[in-house]
Design a protein around this motif. Structure first.
Motif, short mmCIF file in Angstrom:
data_model
loop_
_atom_site.label_atom_id
_atom_site.label_comp_id
_atom_site.label_asym_id
_atom_site.label_seq_id
_atom_site.Cartn_x
_atom_site.Cartn_y
_atom_site.Cartn_z
N PRO A 278 0.81 -1.22 0.00
CA PRO A 278 0.00 0.00 0.00
C PRO A 278 0.84 1.27 0.00
CG PRO A 278 0.05 -0.92 2.20
CD PRO A 278 0.76 -1.90 1.31
N SER A 279 2.11 1.16 0.31
CA SER A 279 3.04 2.29 0.28
C SER A 279 4.33 1.79 -0.36
CB SER A 279 3.30 2.81 1.69
OG SER A 279 4.20 3.91 1.67
N SER B 265 8.67 -3.55 1.87
CA SER B 265 8.17 -4.92 1.95
C SER B 265 6.65 -4.92 1.99
CB SER B 265 8.73 -5.61 3.21
OG SER B 265 8.32 -4.92 4.38
N PRO B 266 6.01 -6.06 1.71
CA PRO B 266 4.54 -6.12 1.75
C PRO B 266 4.02 -5.85 3.16
CG PRO B 266 5.47 -8.01 0.60
CD PRO B 266 6.61 -7.32 1.26
N VAL B 267 2.77 -5.41 3.23
CA VAL B 267 2.11 -5.10 4.51
C VAL B 267 1.01 -6.11 4.76
CG1 VAL B 267 0.68 -3.39 5.70
CG2 VAL B 267 2.67 -2.65 4.38
N LYS B 268 0.93 -6.60 6.00
CA LYS B 268 -0.09 -7.57 6.36
C LYS B 268 -1.41 -6.86 6.67
CE LYS B 268 3.35 -10.66 8.43
NZ LYS B 268 3.80 -11.31 9.70
N PRO B 269 -2.54 -7.54 6.54
CA PRO B 269 -3.83 -6.94 6.88
C PRO B 269 -3.83 -6.42 8.32
CG PRO B 269 -4.16 -8.99 5.70
CD PRO B 269 -2.69 -8.91 5.99
N ARG C 297 7.63 0.16 5.03
CA ARG C 297 8.74 1.05 4.69
C ARG C 297 9.78 0.98 5.80
NH1 ARG C 297 6.74 4.92 1.04
NH2 ARG C 297 8.91 5.58 0.79
N TRP C 298 10.99 0.60 5.46
CA TRP C 298 12.10 0.46 6.41
C TRP C 298 11.68 -0.45 7.59
CZ3 TRP C 298 10.33 5.45 5.00
CH2 TRP C 298 11.07 6.03 3.96
N ARG C 299 11.07 -1.56 7.27
CA ARG C 299 10.58 -2.48 8.30
C ARG C 299 11.72 -2.89 9.24
NH1 ARG C 299 6.03 -5.36 8.90
NH2 ARG C 299 5.28 -5.01 6.76
N GLY C 300 11.38 -2.95 10.53
CA GLY C 300 12.36 -3.35 11.53
C GLY C 300 13.19 -2.21 12.07
N SER C 301 12.90 -0.99 11.62
CA SER C 301 13.63 0.18 12.13
C SER C 301 12.62 1.22 12.61
CB SER C 301 14.53 0.78 11.04
OG SER C 301 13.75 1.48 10.08
N GLU C 302 13.11 2.26 13.27
CA GLU C 302 12.25 3.33 13.74
C GLU C 302 12.01 4.37 12.66
OE1 GLU C 302 13.84 5.00 17.27
OE2 GLU C 302 13.67 3.15 18.45
#
Length: 241
Positions: A189-190, A198-202, A210-215
């Motif tokens: 979605p972004s 990375s893909p976003v879960k429901p 966006r920048w998953r796993g970081s702040e």
């Protein structure tokens, strides 16, 4: 900014954009577009109101191939006549990211090199720029208004879709039969650069991928002097590390 926001406070997004394009107070205006998941709405509005408006597209040279193909499709379909592709200077890339791995060590430095600095250079010839930011896109954007001051009044940021929700965007795209970014159907979605998206879960925040796993939640384009712009500049804002 208070005067501009008060002037258009009771207007809808289309009226804000339409009036802003004619408002002498705003000077020279451009649209900055990522040609991402929701970009087609604002691009379509511009194609109807001002197809010759400069559209700045930041090619970080790390975008998904689908984004590059989508950008070409929309440019042709909407007949936008002044799309300017912005890239980092070859010399800067050779010096700071010669092997294309900077994002693995410092996403902030990579965003500055490939997005923030090139865009700032491109925007130097404009007095205002239009963005597609919306309040529903997460906590960091929950308080944005139609107009924001940038860099002590040197430039104005216009957010005509600030109050639109996801349903408004979906309805607009459906009613106008606009083509969707191909990655949306695959759970994006972004959409930003390929290595950092990375893909976003429901049920997740739309920008969770966006920048998953970081702040980190913003690329830096919407920061001023190291501080995030959430509302009128006069308002107190938190530092973002």
């Amino acid at each position: 900014m208070a005067r501009l926001n008060d002037r258009y406070r009771h207007h809808g997004a289309v009226a804000v954009l339409e009036h802003a394009l004619r408002d002498a107070d705003l000077g020279r205006i451009s649209l900055v577009s990522s040609f991402g998941a929701e970009s087609v709405v604002l691009l379509h509005l511009i194609s109807v109101m001002a197809p010759a408006l400069p559209v700045l597209f930041i090619d970080t040279q790390m975008l998904f191939q689908e984004t590059l193909e989508y950008q070409t499709l929309l440019a042709e379909r909407l007949n936008l006549t002044d799309i300017r592709t912005i890239r980092a200077a070859d010399a800067a890339l050779a010096l700071d990211d010669p092997d294309g791995t900077l994002h693995q060590f410092s996403t902030d430095a990579c965003c500055a090199l490939r997005k923030t600095v090139p865009l700032e250079t491109a925007l130097s010839q404009f007095d205002a720029w239009i963005t597609g930011r919306k309040r529903y896109q997460g906590q960091t954007r929950a308080e944005i208004d139609f107009f924001e001051e940038e860099d002590n009044g040197r430039r104005i940021k216009i957010n005509p879709l600030a109050h639109w929700g996801r349903e408004d965007l979906e309805d607009y795209m459906t009613e106008n039969r606009l083509p969707r970014h191909p990655l949306v159907a695959r759970g994006y979605p972004s959409i930003g650069c390929a290595p950092c998206t990375s893909p976003v879960k429901p049920g997740e925040d739309p920008r969770a991928g966006r920048w998953r796993g970081s702040e980190k939640s913003e690329c830096g384009i919407h920061f001023i002097g190291g501080r995030m712009v959430r509302g009128p500049v006069a308002a107190e804002k938190e530092d973002v590390k």
